[in-house]
Design an enzyme around this catalytic site. Structure first.
Site, PDB file in Angstrom:
ATOM      1  CG  HIS A 491      -4.214  -3.506  10.396  1.00  0.00           C
ATOM      2  ND1 HIS A 491      -3.866  -4.762  10.841  1.00  0.00           N
ATOM      3  CD2 HIS A 491      -4.596  -3.651   9.097  1.00  0.00           C
ATOM      4  CE1 HIS A 491      -4.045  -5.637   9.857  1.00  0.00           C
ATOM      5  NE2 HIS A 491      -4.476  -4.999   8.788  1.00  0.00           N
ATOM      6  CG  HIS A 495      -1.916  -0.743   6.319  1.00  0.00           C
ATOM      7  ND1 HIS A 495      -1.337  -1.504   5.332  1.00  0.00           N
ATOM      8  CD2 HIS A 495      -3.254  -1.029   6.294  1.00  0.00           C
ATOM      9  CE1 HIS A 495      -2.274  -2.235   4.738  1.00  0.00           C
ATOM     10  NE2 HIS A 495      -3.436  -1.969   5.302  1.00  0.00           N
ATOM     11  CG  HIS A 531      -8.050  -0.007   3.564  1.00  0.00           C
ATOM     12  ND1 HIS A 531      -7.036   0.941   3.630  1.00  0.00           N
ATOM     13  CD2 HIS A 531      -7.461  -1.188   3.881  1.00  0.00           C
ATOM     14  CE1 HIS A 531      -5.910   0.358   3.948  1.00  0.00           C
ATOM     15  NE2 HIS A 531      -6.129  -0.937   4.114  1.00  0.00           N
ATOM     16  CG  ASP A 532      -7.275  -1.771   7.314  1.00  0.00           C
ATOM     17  OD1 ASP A 532      -6.207  -2.097   6.794  1.00  0.00           O
ATOM     18  OD2 ASP A 532      -8.269  -2.531   7.382  1.00  0.00           O
ATOM     19  CG  ASP A 657      -5.330  -4.316   2.237  1.00  0.00           C
ATOM     20  OD1 ASP A 657      -6.098  -5.204   2.657  1.00  0.00           O
ATOM     21  OD2 ASP A 657      -4.772  -3.499   2.997  1.00  0.00           O
TER      22      ASP A 657
END
Length: 689
Positions: A491, A495, A531-532, A657
């Site tokens: 992560h 990514h 998103h992360d 994802d």
């Protein structure tokens, strides 16, 4: 490969006009060829260098005007003549004379001999035979030049051998990888080259058995470089079927497996080839994965333990496929569909069952059932499908939030015109699904998100839609990337860049473009980017069980996903230099913000089956029914309805994802290794009961 062919050009070299030259002239006219006539050797050579004729006809019947063999040699001395067919017209041989050998003509450079015959049809037939024989073969040979040029510039090592494994071609990438020069390899049998002792004893027999049957083999193989070092390679060997349906060649495509043991070799290869354009090895970073886990093994196929990576299966993974995962709402729909086709009595009974199911409160929650009790499988799937809350007695572990540098400490943003050539060359291929994100990670020194983001956002006109400058967008991308943890194996910003690339790829598909407007596209790209952000490298289950600050803040519900969105907006709006939303009106901002939040929260796995079932039942099944009924012209399945657009956006970012298993095999393996490393880096007493 499609071979384009313009009208064939013919050059007639005759010192004077006669019935034979006229015969070839009219034969060319009949065949639709373009024809030129030259009377002297000088004019013939000049005309040929200008037109590059496919066929040349030279009068060899008499030598007092010019020497036909000397003319042929002068033409053969030029580069364009390599693919030209030259025909010698010779005099008829009387019955009392022995026919002369064609060897002198062949030595002079002629391809064919034509006995004097002024008949137009005889000349026409000769030209047709040349076209369908030598000329078409020469067209194929010319096309091969472009193919070999592509192979010479390919970054992957390529080796072509004959059916008896004699090396016929290697490209420069192969020379760099193995340390040999081309002249040292061509003409040698593979069996004569040194072998690595790290392969399984019967691996070569397994490979040969497979490819001799005409089947492609793919797997991991240890090769020995000229220096004596062993390197691990991903190898794909493809048999090439030729004349008579027999295998004529084998084409081997080889990539380095960048394991820890290989890193030094990769550095050495780059150093030997003089490639200093990047300070890291080409792409992947395999490290020793968690070795003591009961049911987890290294996926990098140590020592080629199997003939193919694609055939590897593990007990826990096999049990996942035996599970029954179905939401009650799906049962409802299936029952109703079945009841519509049966008698009223069946309908009544089905409706009773529907009522029973509808009495449940969680219509979209999955129900998991397994045939066997397997703790590892249950733990893996349970961790994905539940919020992970487990009561741990006496556990005082507290997750400490990391503090990252803000944008004020970042270097000045780069400009798009300052992108190094090595990065620009990689980004030229960013619209392809096979785009190698790890190569971009290496050449950007683990900052792929800024560079890829600039390219993708520019392609979709994000700056124009948001009415912000490119400098603002660059500053925003740098702030977001700075808040990804480069220490995470999985992560991290690589990514995020991979998910951004997949999202952009999906947005380029016609079905998606027809369902979403530009606001949806911009929201999807921003959501994929953030998103992360600030992911700690721990799962939601871990944070909840550890009683972390984030878990307490978000009430153990979608902990990380809520944090990603909240932090992304905090980082964006707190400084005008990176606030990409500062120039859009309030209504647009609210709509955009809501769409981004909804998509990021959709990546939370406890709601996975809910989103999938809603998507299938609201879009896939109605759309399939309309297509089957022939009514697919008008807005299939109401895809442009706001609620269905929301489902499409959710499913798109969810697919992006988790898309890495669908990438090329070597990328898939690297992602699998990274996520395994990150998952098993969590302390066991926190992530397990």
């Amino acid at each position: 490969m499609r071979l384009t062919q313009d009208p064939i050009q013919v050059l007639l070299i005759f010192a004077k006009e006669d019935s034979q030259s006229d015969g070839f002239w009219w034969a060319c006219d009949r065949a639709g060829y373009r024809c030129n006539i030259a009377r002297t050797p000088e004019s013939a050579l000049e005309c040929f260098l200008d037109k590059h004729h496919e066929i040349i006809v030279i009068d060899h019947r008499q030598t007092r005007n010019f020497d036909a063999e000397a003319v042929c040699r002068s033409i053969r001395a030029t580069n364009p003549s390599e693919h030209t067919v030259i025909l010698a017209v010779v005099s008829q041989v009387s019955d009392d004379h022995e026919e002369a050998s064609v060897l002198p003509l062949l030595h002079a450079g002629f391809n064919r001999r034509f006995m004097e015959n002024s008949s137009i049809i005889a000349c026409y037939n000769e030209l047709l035979q040349i076209e369908h024989g030598e000329v078409r073969s020469q067209f194929k040979l010319r096309a091969c030049n472009s193919v070999f040029t592509a192979l010479d510039h390919c970054h992957e090592a390529i080796e072509i051998t004959s059916d008896d494994h004699v090396i016929q071609y290697v490209n420069p990438a192969f020379e760099r990888m193995m340390g040999y020069r081309k002249g040292e390899l061509l003409g040698k049998e593979l069996a004569d080259l040194p072998k690595s002792d790290k392969n399984r004893a019967d691996l070569l027999d397994t490979i040969n058995t497979c490819i001799k049957k005409g089947k492609e083999w793919q797997g991991v193989y240890y090769a020995r470089r000229k220096s004596g070092d062993s390197i691990q390679q991903h190898v794909k060997i493809t048999p090439v079927i030729g004349q008579g349906g027999k295998i004529r060649h084998f084409v081997s495509l080889k990539k380095l497996c960048c394991t820890t043991d290989n890193n030094k070799q990769i550095h050495k290869i780059h150093r030997d080839s003089g490639d200093n354009s990047q300070t890291e090895p080409h792409s992947f970073r395999y490290r020793n994965r968690r070795k003591e886990s009961i049911d987890v093994r290294s996926i990098s196929s140590r020592g080629s333990d199997a003939p193919s990576l694609q055939n590897r299966r593990y007990p826990s993974m096999a049990r996942i496929h035996s599970m029954t995962i179905e939401a009650p709402i799906t049962k409802v729909i299936n029952i109703i569909n079945a009841a519509q086709e049966n008698s009223p009595v069946t309908v009544a009974e089905a409706l009773d069952r529907v009522l029973e199911i509808l009495r449940t409160t969680e219509l979209y929650s999955p129900q998991l059932g397994t045939k066997d009790e397997d703790p590892h499988t249950s733990d893996l799937v349970g961790g994905l499908m539940t919020d992970g809350l487990r009561r741990l007695s006496g556990n005082e572990y507290v997750f400490t939030k990391n503090v990252h540098q803000s944008h004020s400490h970042l270097a000045m943003p780069i400009t798009i015109n300052d992108v190094p050539p090595s990065i620009a060359q990689l980004l030229d291929n960013e619209e392809s699904w096979d785009f190698n994100i790890f190569e971009l990670e290496a050449v950007t020194h683990k900052r792929p998100l800024v560079y890829l983001g600039l390219k993708v956002f520019s392609r979709f006109g994000v700056c124009e839609f948001l009415n912000c400058s490119e400098a603002t967008l660059r500053a925003w991308l740098q702030v977001i990337e700075a808040n990804y943890h480069s220490s995470n194996a999985y992560h991290n910003s690589t990514h995020a860049a991979d998910v951004l690339h997949a999202t952009a790829f999906f947005l380029g598909k016609e079905r998606v473009k027809g369902s979403l407007d530009q606001l949806d596209e911009v929201a999807a790209l921003i959501a994929a980017t953030v998103h992360d952000v600030d992911h700690p490298g721990r799962t939601n289950s871990f944070l909840c069980n550890a009683g972390s600050e984030l878990a307490v803040l978000y009430n153990d519900t979608a902990v990380l996903e809520s944090h990603h969105t909240a932090l992304a907006f905090q980082l964006t709006v707190k400084d005008t230099k990176c606030n990409i939303f500062k120039n859009i009106d309030r209504n647009h901002y609210r709509t955009l913000r809501q769409a981004i939040i909804d998509m990021v929260l959709a990546t939370e796995m406890t709601k996975h089956f809910e989103h999938v079932n809603k998507f299938v039942n609201s879009i896939n099944k109605p759309m399939a029914a309309e297509i089957e009924g022939g009514d697919c012209e008008r807005n299939p399945a109401g895809k442009n309805f706001p609620e269905n657009q929301m489902l499409i956006k959710r499913m798109m970012i969810k697919c992006a994802d988790v898309a890495n298993p669908c990438r090329p095999l070597d990328l898939c393996i690297e992602w699998a290794g990274r996520i395994s490393e990150e998952y098993f880096a969590q302390p066991l007493h926190i992530c397990q009961p």
